[in-house]
Scaffold this active site. Structure first.
Site, mmCIF file in Angstrom:
data_model
loop_
_atom_site.group_PDB
_atom_site.id
_atom_site.type_symbol
_atom_site.label_atom_id
_atom_site.label_comp_id
_atom_site.label_asym_id
_atom_site.label_seq_id
_atom_site.Cartn_x
_atom_site.Cartn_y
_atom_site.Cartn_z
ATOM 1 N N LYS A 179 0.869 -1.179 0.000
ATOM 2 C CA LYS A 179 0.000 0.000 0.000
ATOM 3 C C LYS A 179 0.913 1.240 0.000
ATOM 4 C CE LYS A 179 -2.218 3.449 2.268
ATOM 5 N NZ LYS A 179 -1.928 4.406 1.219
ATOM 6 N N GLU A 254 10.215 2.625 10.392
ATOM 7 C CA GLU A 254 11.232 3.659 10.199
ATOM 8 C C GLU A 254 10.492 4.986 10.147
ATOM 9 O OE1 GLU A 254 14.279 3.505 10.628
ATOM 10 O OE2 GLU A 254 14.458 1.324 10.608
ATOM 11 N N CYS A 288 14.002 11.677 5.831
ATOM 12 C CA CYS A 288 14.078 11.439 7.266
ATOM 13 C C CYS A 288 15.504 11.641 7.764
ATOM 14 C CB CYS A 288 13.555 10.061 7.622
ATOM 15 S SG CYS A 288 14.408 8.765 6.760
ATOM 16 N N GLU A 389 10.154 17.472 13.880
ATOM 17 C CA GLU A 389 10.545 17.209 12.494
ATOM 18 C C GLU A 389 9.712 18.105 11.573
ATOM 19 O OE1 GLU A 389 9.450 13.454 10.548
ATOM 20 O OE2 GLU A 389 11.495 13.361 9.782
HETATM 21 N N1 LIG Z 1 10.751 8.596 5.801
HETATM 22 C C1 LIG Z 1 10.216 9.252 6.766
HETATM 23 O O1 LIG Z 1 10.720 9.243 7.819
HETATM 24 C C2 LIG Z 1 8.961 9.978 6.531
HETATM 25 C C3 LIG Z 1 8.458 10.820 7.483
HETATM 26 N N2 LIG Z 1 7.327 11.476 7.249
HETATM 27 C C4 LIG Z 1 6.841 12.408 8.280
HETATM 28 O O2 LIG Z 1 5.454 12.333 8.355
HETATM 29 C C5 LIG Z 1 4.846 13.587 8.111
HETATM 30 C C6 LIG Z 1 3.533 13.399 7.404
HETATM 31 O O3 LIG Z 1 3.690 12.692 6.187
HETATM 32 P P1 LIG Z 1 2.606 11.642 5.739
HETATM 33 O O4 LIG Z 1 2.765 11.238 4.368
HETATM 34 O O5 LIG Z 1 1.264 12.191 6.118
HETATM 35 O O6 LIG Z 1 3.039 10.386 6.631
HETATM 36 P P2 LIG Z 1 2.116 9.217 7.111
HETATM 37 O O7 LIG Z 1 2.788 8.536 8.226
HETATM 38 O O8 LIG Z 1 0.742 9.725 7.301
HETATM 39 O O9 LIG Z 1 2.067 8.247 5.834
HETATM 40 C C7 LIG Z 1 2.969 7.181 5.584
HETATM 41 C C8 LIG Z 1 2.200 5.987 5.026
HETATM 42 O O10 LIG Z 1 1.301 5.487 6.014
HETATM 43 C C9 LIG Z 1 -0.042 5.450 5.493
HETATM 44 N N3 LIG Z 1 -0.990 5.669 6.576
HETATM 45 C C10 LIG Z 1 -1.577 6.834 6.969
HETATM 46 N N4 LIG Z 1 -2.404 6.610 8.001
HETATM 47 C C11 LIG Z 1 -2.348 5.284 8.287
HETATM 48 C C12 LIG Z 1 -2.961 4.446 9.258
HETATM 49 N N5 LIG Z 1 -3.813 4.923 10.151
HETATM 50 N N6 LIG Z 1 -2.661 3.135 9.259
HETATM 51 C C13 LIG Z 1 -1.783 2.637 8.375
HETATM 52 N N7 LIG Z 1 -1.179 3.373 7.420
HETATM 53 C C14 LIG Z 1 -1.443 4.685 7.378
HETATM 54 C C15 LIG Z 1 -0.032 6.544 4.440
HETATM 55 O O11 LIG Z 1 -1.107 6.399 3.535
HETATM 56 P P3 LIG Z 1 -1.768 7.703 2.863
HETATM 57 O O12 LIG Z 1 -0.704 8.322 2.052
HETATM 58 O O13 LIG Z 1 -2.869 7.137 2.049
HETATM 59 O O14 LIG Z 1 -2.225 8.570 3.989
HETATM 60 C C16 LIG Z 1 1.336 6.310 3.813
HETATM 61 O O15 LIG Z 1 1.298 5.196 2.949
HETATM 62 C C17 LIG Z 1 5.905 14.339 7.330
HETATM 63 O O16 LIG Z 1 5.743 15.692 7.423
HETATM 64 C C18 LIG Z 1 7.146 13.840 7.985
HETATM 65 O O17 LIG Z 1 7.361 14.527 9.181
HETATM 66 C C19 LIG Z 1 6.635 11.296 6.090
HETATM 67 C C20 LIG Z 1 7.091 10.485 5.100
HETATM 68 C C21 LIG Z 1 8.323 9.782 5.246
HETATM 69 O O1 LIG Z 2 18.950 9.557 3.051
HETATM 70 C C1 LIG Z 2 18.457 8.737 2.295
HETATM 71 O O2 LIG Z 2 18.938 8.527 1.179
HETATM 72 C C2 LIG Z 2 17.261 7.932 2.710
HETATM 73 C C3 LIG Z 2 16.276 8.745 3.459
HETATM 74 C C4 LIG Z 2 15.067 7.991 3.853
HETATM 75 O O3 LIG Z 2 15.068 6.814 3.966
HETATM 76 C C5 LIG Z 2 13.817 8.700 4.111
HETATM 77 O O4 LIG Z 2 13.779 9.908 4.026
HETATM 78 O O5 LIG Z 2 12.812 8.024 4.383
#
Ligand SMILES: NC(=O)C1=CN([C@@H]2O[C@H](COP(=O)(O)OP(=O)(O)OC[C@H]3O[C@@H](n4cnc5c(N)ncnc54)[C@H](OP(=O)(O)O)[C@@H]3O)[C@@H](O)[C@H]2O)C=CC1
Ligand SMILES: O=C(O)CCC(=O)C(=O)O
Length: 488
Positions: A179, A254, A288, A389
């Site tokens: 997903k 993560e 991240c 963050e």
């Molecule tokens: N790599 C990282 O560390 C990341 C960190 N973030 C952080 O998160 C913040 C928000 O980003 P966002 O995209 O909203 O991150 P989310 O945690 O909301 O989304 C990540 C994934 O989880 C899904 N998801 C959302 N709600 C649920 C739930 N209740 N149960 C299971 N899965 C769920 C999302 O689906 P859907 O998209 O359909 O909501 C998406 O596929 C960013 O501003 C950042 O701070 C975000 C992305 C990556």
């Molecule tokens: O630094 C990278 O290349 C990976 C970063 C990462 O995994 C993320 O932002 O979720």
């Protein structure tokens, strides 16, 4: 020159068939550069999800029995097909989530390299022989798959992150229900098209789009799911952990970071400036592992700040498809709102905005989510912009009297993903390696950028403790059977 894309509707991929959702509804994915639609994905229902998980459940025995070497061969095919589609996938990534085209191409190439790394795992050992205390017995371990693995991925690396989860899951014999994040779902569908052509047996790899709260949560709660791997926000991650532990299934999270960079008085200042610019502002700070707090020893603070501001002001912001653009827009309206909210918050908290942080409007910027790279100074460790963050192009400069204080400030956060130090002093380097509370320790190198063959993951609230990528992935995606054999 950018290719012109037809705006297409992408379906779910379940049991080796592209199918529409029973809801008859789609979700429109828009470009953060201009709000134009880039494609449509299915707004799936619980019923669609059941089909996907059941398909994966029915496929798991045959897939396990196929053997690791044969599974690896299919991953090699997927890598070759993705390589043929590299330009197409990368352009869609830039259009859908805004990172520049060279970054998107680099990420897609990284996805291909990850696939090949795990394809080759097909020919590597899946256990160890251990001497038994009984001289007439043979004792060994054998890795066994977990079963059906749910893969929930974010939008910031819509190609590399899904691949670094799915490739090991598949080669070690698990079946997958993926997903993707809704805001990266069209790019994800393009990756799925490449996998679909590689010839996985029916039901081994399933792709379903839809909201996180329905499809994501429904996946974790599904009784036929055996494990879940998640990358995303800390908030959602905590919910994933709660639901998965309530069901007693294995989970891997993560999440975020608030990654510090320490610049000491013995640093190569030009090298540190280059690394902070890249670590803080590449992908518009939406990693991240992005650098967000820069802790500078007072002796070199003014020189560092002046050079950093000069470099930041040279950054070209615009549509990532255009040549000469260094930084694209924020990935979505909600990311843009978060970033601008934190910029205002920083000012209210008493930090001084020394560069950028402007919203770009008019002309080609009019409909996009553009903010210029922001640098704050006079930031104290207790401010929200130093603790939370932001996931955007915002850097906080913090003074430290010496290394001891710098490390104390660096560790003063709930997160623990990545941290850098810039210094030529070996004693400082050794001290930093020992004292810093993170999973990725970087010396004279930027905080972002990971290598696919090395373990990746954080400490504290950044991670559930397990590691992804490299050989470490095997620990999550397999269980160990210890076998003891004796003649009769
Ligand atoms: N790599 C990282 O560390 C990341 C960190 N973030 C952080 O998160 C913040 C928000 O980003 P966002 O995209 O909203 O991150 P989310 O945690 O909301 O989304 C990540 C994934 O989880 C899904 N998801 C959302 N709600 C649920 C739930 N209740 N149960 C299971 N899965 C769920 C999302 O689906 P859907 O998209 O359909 O909501 C998406 O596929 C960013 O501003 C950042 O701070 C975000 C992305 C990556
Ligand atoms: O630094 C990278 O290349 C990976 C970063 C990462 O995994 C993320 O932002 O979720």
């Amino acid at each position: 020159m950018a290719t012109t894309f037809a705006t297409k509707t992408y379906k779910n991929f379940i049991n080796n068939e592209w199918i529409e959702s029973a809801s008859d509804k789609t979700i429109t994915s828009i470009s953060p550069a201009d709000r134009e639609p880039v494609g449509y994905v299915q707004s799936s229902t619980e019923n669609d999800l059941n089909k996907a998980v059941e398909a994966a459940h029915h496929a798991k025995k045959e897939w396990r029995k196929l053997g690791q070497a044969a599974r690896g061969q299919i991953l090699f095919k997927a890598a070759n097909i993705l390589e043929e589609s590299l330009d197409d996938v990368a352009e869609m990534m830039t259009r859908e989530m805004g990172k520049t085209l060279p970054e998107a191409k680099g990420e897609t190439a990284r996805g291909i390299a990850i696939l090949r790394y795990y394809a080759a795992e097909g020919m590597r050992k899946d256990g160890d022989v251990i001497p038994s205390s009984d001289k007439d017995a043979l004792m060994f371990t054998k890795r066994t798959p977990l079963g059906v693995v749910g893969v929930i991925t974010p939008w910031n690396f819509p190609v590399a992150i899904p691949i670094w989860k799915m490739a090991p899951a598949l080669v070690y014999g698990n079946t997958v229900v993926w997903k993707p994040a809704t805001e990266g779902a069209v790019t994800a569908a393009k990756v799925m098209e490449c996998f679909a052509k590689a010839g996985f047996p029916q039901g081994v790899l399933n792709f379903i789009t839809g909201s996180g709260s329905v499809i994501g949560q429904g996946l974790i709660d599904h009784p036929l799911l055996n494990a879940i791997t998640f990358t995303g926000s800390e908030n959602v991650g905590k919910g994933v952990a709660k639901s998965a532990s309530a069901r007693g299934i294995k989970y891997q999270l993560e999440m975020g970071g608030k990654n510090p960079v320490i610049v000491t008085k013995e640093a190569n200042i030009d090298q540190a400036v280059e690394a902070v610019i890249s670590g803080g502002f590449r992908s518009s700070g939406q990693k991240c592992t992005a650098s967000s707090r820069v802790i500078v020893e007072s002796a070199v603070y003014n020189e560092f700040k002046q050079k950093l501001v000069e470099a930041a002001e040279k950054i070209t912001v615009g549509n990532g498809l255009k040549e000469g653009i260094w930084m694209g827009p924020c990935a979505s309206e909600s990311q843009f709102n978060t970033v601008t909210k934190y910029i205002e918050k920083g000012k209210q908290e008493g930090a001084k905005l020394v560069s950028g942080g402007e919203v770009l409007k008019g002309g080609e910027y009019e409909n996009g989510f553009y903010v210029t790279p922001a640098i704050f100074e006079d930031v104290t460790a207790d401010m929200e912009i130093a603790q939370e963050e932001i996931f955007g192009p915002v850097i906080a400069l913090i003074h430290a009297a010496d290394l001891e204080e710098a490390i104390e400030i660096a560790n003063n956060t709930k997160y623990g993903l990545s941290a850098s130090i810039f210094t030529s002093n070996i004693n400082s380097i050794l001290e930093f390696i020992d004292e810093i509370e993170v999973g990725l320790v970087r010396i004279n190198a930027e905080s972002a950028g990971v290598e696919l063959q090395a373990p990746f993951g954080g400490m504290k609230a950044s991670s559930s403790g397990s590691r992804e990528q490299g050989e470490a992935a095997k620990e999550f995606f397999t269980a160990i059977k210890t076998v003891f054999i004796k003649g009769s």
